[in-house]
Design a protein around this motif. Sequence first.
Motif, PDB file in Angstrom:
ATOM      1  N   THR A 122      12.265 -34.090 -15.408  1.00 28.48           N
ATOM      2  CA  THR A 122      13.369 -35.053 -14.463  1.00 28.48           C
ATOM      3  C   THR A 122      13.322 -36.410 -15.228  1.00 28.48           C
ATOM      4  N   TYR A 123      14.228 -37.230 -15.401  1.00 28.41           N
ATOM      5  CA  TYR A 123      14.200 -38.517 -15.854  1.00 28.41           C
ATOM      6  C   TYR A 123      15.444 -39.092 -15.454  1.00 28.41           C
ATOM      7  N   LEU A 124      15.301 -40.136 -14.229  1.00 24.27           N
ATOM      8  CA  LEU A 124      16.382 -40.665 -13.599  1.00 24.27           C
ATOM      9  C   LEU A 124      16.238 -42.030 -13.480  1.00 24.27           C
ATOM     10  N   ASP A 125      17.261 -42.987 -13.860  1.00 26.04           N
ATOM     11  CA  ASP A 125      17.365 -44.257 -13.690  1.00 26.04           C
ATOM     12  C   ASP A 125      18.036 -44.777 -12.320  1.00 26.04           C
ATOM     13  N   VAL A 126      17.436 -45.022 -11.561  1.00 29.23           N
ATOM     14  CA  VAL A 126      17.937 -45.039  -9.815  1.00 29.23           C
ATOM     15  C   VAL A 126      17.973 -46.641  -9.871  1.00 29.23           C
ATOM     16  N   GLN A 127      19.335 -47.132  -9.314  1.00 31.05           N
ATOM     17  CA  GLN A 127      19.381 -48.409  -8.801  1.00 31.05           C
ATOM     18  C   GLN A 127      19.823 -48.129  -7.208  1.00 31.05           C
ATOM     19  N   LEU A 128      19.275 -49.101  -6.363  1.00 33.65           N
ATOM     20  CA  LEU A 128      19.572 -49.139  -4.678  1.00 33.65           C
ATOM     21  C   LEU A 128      19.769 -50.296  -4.386  1.00 33.65           C
ATOM     22  N   VAL A 129      20.552 -50.307  -3.530  1.00 36.30           N
ATOM     23  CA  VAL A 129      20.854 -51.612  -2.759  1.00 36.30           C
ATOM     24  C   VAL A 129      20.091 -51.373  -1.295  1.00 36.30           C
ATOM     25  N   LYS A 130      19.957 -52.606  -0.557  1.00 35.43           N
ATOM     26  CA  LYS A 130      19.065 -52.742   0.549  1.00 35.43           C
ATOM     27  C   LYS A 130      19.532 -51.762   1.549  1.00 35.43           C
ATOM     28  N   ASP A 131      18.181 -51.053   2.005  1.00 31.79           N
ATOM     29  CA  ASP A 131      18.292 -50.285   3.061  1.00 31.79           C
ATOM     30  C   ASP A 131      18.957 -48.690   2.706  1.00 31.79           C
ATOM     31  N   SER A 132      19.376 -48.725   1.558  1.00 30.67           N
ATOM     32  CA  SER A 132      19.968 -47.203   1.274  1.00 30.67           C
ATOM     33  C   SER A 132      18.642 -46.331   0.757  1.00 30.67           C
ATOM     34  N   GLN A 133      19.137 -45.073   1.035  1.00 30.48           N
ATOM     35  CA  GLN A 133      18.176 -44.061   0.793  1.00 30.48           C
ATOM     36  C   GLN A 133      18.383 -43.155  -0.150  1.00 30.48           C
ATOM     37  N   PHE A 134      17.260 -42.657  -1.168  1.00 33.77           N
ATOM     38  CA  PHE A 134      17.517 -41.703  -2.263  1.00 33.77           C
ATOM     39  C   PHE A 134      16.788 -40.378  -2.006  1.00 33.77           C
ATOM     40  N   ILE A 135      17.398 -39.491  -2.139  1.00 32.91           N
ATOM     41  CA  ILE A 135      16.508 -38.242  -1.845  1.00 32.91           C
ATOM     42  C   ILE A 135      16.768 -37.299  -3.042  1.00 32.91           C
ATOM     43  N   GLN A 136      15.590 -36.778  -3.714  1.00 33.60           N
ATOM     44  CA  GLN A 136      15.855 -36.172  -4.941  1.00 33.60           C
ATOM     45  C   GLN A 136      14.769 -34.847  -4.738  1.00 33.60           C
ATOM     46  N   PRO A 137      15.339 -33.697  -4.729  1.00 35.93           N
ATOM     47  CA  PRO A 137      14.390 -32.615  -4.828  1.00 35.93           C
ATOM     48  C   PRO A 137      13.784 -32.367  -6.031  1.00 35.93           C
ATOM     49  N   LEU A 138      12.476 -31.729  -5.955  1.00 39.39           N
ATOM     50  CA  LEU A 138      11.536 -31.609  -7.025  1.00 39.39           C
ATOM     51  C   LEU A 138      10.902 -30.191  -6.790  1.00 39.39           C
ATOM     52  N   GLU A 139      10.330 -29.612  -8.133  1.00 38.99           N
ATOM     53  CA  GLU A 139       9.716 -28.275  -7.945  1.00 38.99           C
ATOM     54  C   GLU A 139       8.274 -28.684  -7.316  1.00 38.99           C
ATOM     55  N   HIS A 140       7.746 -27.910  -6.410  1.00 41.35           N
ATOM     56  CA  HIS A 140       6.763 -28.327  -5.614  1.00 41.35           C
ATOM     57  C   HIS A 140       5.601 -28.797  -6.343  1.00 41.35           C
ATOM     58  N   ASP A 141       5.016 -28.283  -7.435  1.00 44.89           N
ATOM     59  CA  ASP A 141       3.819 -28.526  -8.163  1.00 44.89           C
ATOM     60  C   ASP A 141       3.946 -29.128  -9.436  1.00 44.89           C
ATOM     61  N   GLU A 142       5.041 -29.618  -9.551  1.00 46.63           N
ATOM     62  CA  GLU A 142       5.188 -30.383 -10.928  1.00 46.63           C
ATOM     63  C   GLU A 142       4.638 -31.792 -10.777  1.00 46.63           C
ATOM     64  N   THR A 143       4.215 -32.547 -11.845  1.00 44.87           N
ATOM     65  CA  THR A 143       3.775 -33.995 -11.699  1.00 44.87           C
ATOM     66  C   THR A 143       5.104 -34.739 -11.754  1.00 44.87           C
ATOM     67  N   ALA A 144       5.138 -35.821 -11.055  1.00 47.33           N
ATOM     68  CA  ALA A 144       6.003 -36.749 -10.532  1.00 47.33           C
ATOM     69  C   ALA A 144       5.650 -38.166 -10.560  1.00 47.33           C
TER      70      ALA A 144
END
Length: 282
Positions: A178-200
């Motif tokens: 997984t390789y994501l480039d994420v831009q957030l504004v103030k107080d916004s929340q980002f949620i991303q599922p990941l495989e349980h044991d993968e390095t992140a």
Amino acid sequence: MANNTRQLQQIYQGMPASDGAGVKLTRIIGQPQLKNLDPFLMLDAFGTDEPMDYIGGFPPHPHRGFETVTYLLAGKMRHADNQGNEGVIETGGVQWMTAGRGIIHSEMPEQEEGLLMGFQLWVNLPAKAKMTPPAYQEHPPESIPEEVWPDGTRIKVIAGQTQGGTKGIIKNDYVDPTYLDVQLVKDSQFIQPLEHDETAFVYLHEGQIEIGESNPRVLNAGQLGVLETGDMVKIRSISDQSRFILVAGRPLNEPIVQRGPFVMNTQEEIMQAIHDYQEGRF
């Protein structure tokens, strides 16, 4: 089973370094405090508008046994190799190069002034794939999928898949990155599922964020946060604008023997790589 939200396990500060012909950069993975993060071997961030910091570029040099991922946020970089491949990575473009059994390539700025900014990530290859033929996945900025949320959140999906279903453009069955480039504004929340044991990990390029749910920890610009195991990550921006990369992949759990631009599983394979390079077999 309830989803297990990942917490921020450890924070690392990048260290100033130079590579190639004197290119100034920040080494985040691949430094004494964080030698590697299986399957990731190195992460460099570079960003300067001083031409003398980057103009020397990265003249021809060899690689064997892993992949290099170059993602540009600003500027242009021309690459060429001893297989006859050549091209220009533009602002917002990505090149995912599989060095495999061996390649000699160069990466030179395609500009004499202005801002050059981006990342280079090294991703390990499993033993079974270290001697595969070299290959490229190169994409201009307009072909990279982007997800835009109503609150202003923007996600460029280089690899993997977002919670919203947007799929990245890179194919890799070795570590399923997984390789994501994420831009957030103030107080916004980002949620991303990941495989349980993968390095992140999260590398914060700009702003300030909180990572986690029950006991969130703050990550500041220029810091890398290694995430604990779990099924998802929750990130909230606590500054007006925040920008980060979220990178994850399946660990290979194999021995890592590295000597400069060669990464193999044994010392004998490293010596063979050096011999092959010296004998002109790349």
